[in-house]
Design a protein around this motif. Structure first.
Motif: not given
Length: 327
Positions: A290-292, A234-240
């Protein structure tokens, strides 16, 4: 429409909605209905795609329902495979993979969701594996699926759920679904992606927030709010998807004022959702990874610079490479 008429499954009903079109498509639909008794056309004033889909669903009478995009088409055996899977496997939902060709002013990119096939005979088995299908982009869109119409109507599901996409209908259907089959492809979409800018990015960002909350609510209803794999997905998809918003906002060809871009990107990377996603998310896309750093460091300039560098490296291709970001 012609791809539906030419299906190997002949016993189909095609409900088309002309939502205030101003070109020749309305007349083309009427001619098709005159020649093919399986086609019915509803002419309504301008409305959203989701409102048009609700109208189409209210007129449908078939046992099963599938949804198409205006720029989508089906391979000839698509419906037959889905119906045979639904009836032969006694499943409530059939999910097919999709192929999406995204055309930008600089290049075209083909996106394909995985073809791994599976049948989940119990609700527990499906929910335990759902995180990987959410991550692949298979589950969210209403397109490329075969729903049980009676179940959808009985549960009062609506496409026009206020989310700005048809994904709310799918999430509502998934909430109580028990038996699910995943099958191969056959649904194709060809879509043009226009130049970015602050306002398109802001609209997408608002929709991202609504979608994120819808998935979080679904996982909570399933009792998976503490499941590590589901939460990471869920959180990975949010970042994408957040990286896609930032990429659109930072598109230099849109001619936006730098201070407006900085303000919006700053808003995107500073809220609690972004901070949590950067802490626990496991995105598969390089732009999202890269956004992390910029989120954790609250570095707006770095986020903008990375978005523009990645856009150059991708030659203008979208940052997110999962089909559900576009259908």
């Amino acid at each position: 429409m012609e791809s539906v008429q030419n299906q190997t499954l002949r016993n189909v009903e095609l409900v088309a909605v002309d939502a205030g079109s101003e070109d020749g498509s309305a007349r083309m639909l009427d001619v098709a209905a005159e020649r093919d008794m399986r086609v019915s056309v509803e002419h309504v004033p301008p409305c959203t795609r989701e409102a048009a889909l609700d109208l189409a669903l209210s007129h449908a009478r078939g046992e099963h329902v599938t949804v198409m995009d205006a720029d989508g088409w089906l391979e000839p055996t698509f419906l037959q495979r889905l119906v045979e899977t639904a009836e032969g496997g006694h499943v409530d939902l059939v999910v097919a993979s999709a192929e999406v060709e995204i055309s930008t002013p600089r290049r075209s990119v083909e996106l394909r969701s995985p073809d791994a096939e599976a049948i989940y005979r119990t609700q527990h088995d499906f929910r335990a594996a759902a995180w990987q299908h959410l991550a692949s982009g298979l589950l969210a869109p209403a397109s490329a699926k075969l729903f049980d119409r009676g179940r959808a109507v009985a549960e009062g599901l609506k496409f026009d759920s206020g989310s700005g996409t048809d994904h709310g209908f799918t999430y509502g259907y998934l909430r109580e679904v028990e038996r699910v089959a995943i099958v191969g492809g056959g649904y194709r979409v060809q879509r043009d992606v226009e130049l970015g800018g602050v306002e398109p990015a802001r609209r997408l960002y608002r929709g991202l927030g609504r979608e994120h909350e819808a998935v979080r609510s679904l996982l909570a209803d399933w009792g998976l709010e503490g499941d590590a794999a589901s939460v990471a997905t869920l959180q990975g998809r949010y970042l994408e998807l957040l990286s896609q918003c930032i990429s659109i906002a930072c598109d230099t060809r849109s001619g936006e004022k730098p201070e407006e871009v900085r303000a919006l990107v700053g808003q995107m990377i500073s809220d609690d959702r972004a901070r949590l996603a950067a802490s626990v998310g496991q995105p598969s896309d390089g732009a999202a990874r890269a956004l992390v750093g910029p989120i954790k460091g609250q570095n707006v300039s770095l986020a903008i610079m990375q978005a523009r560098l990645l856009s150059v490296a991708r030659r203008g291709a979208p940052a997110v490479l999962a089909p559900d970001a576009f259908i």
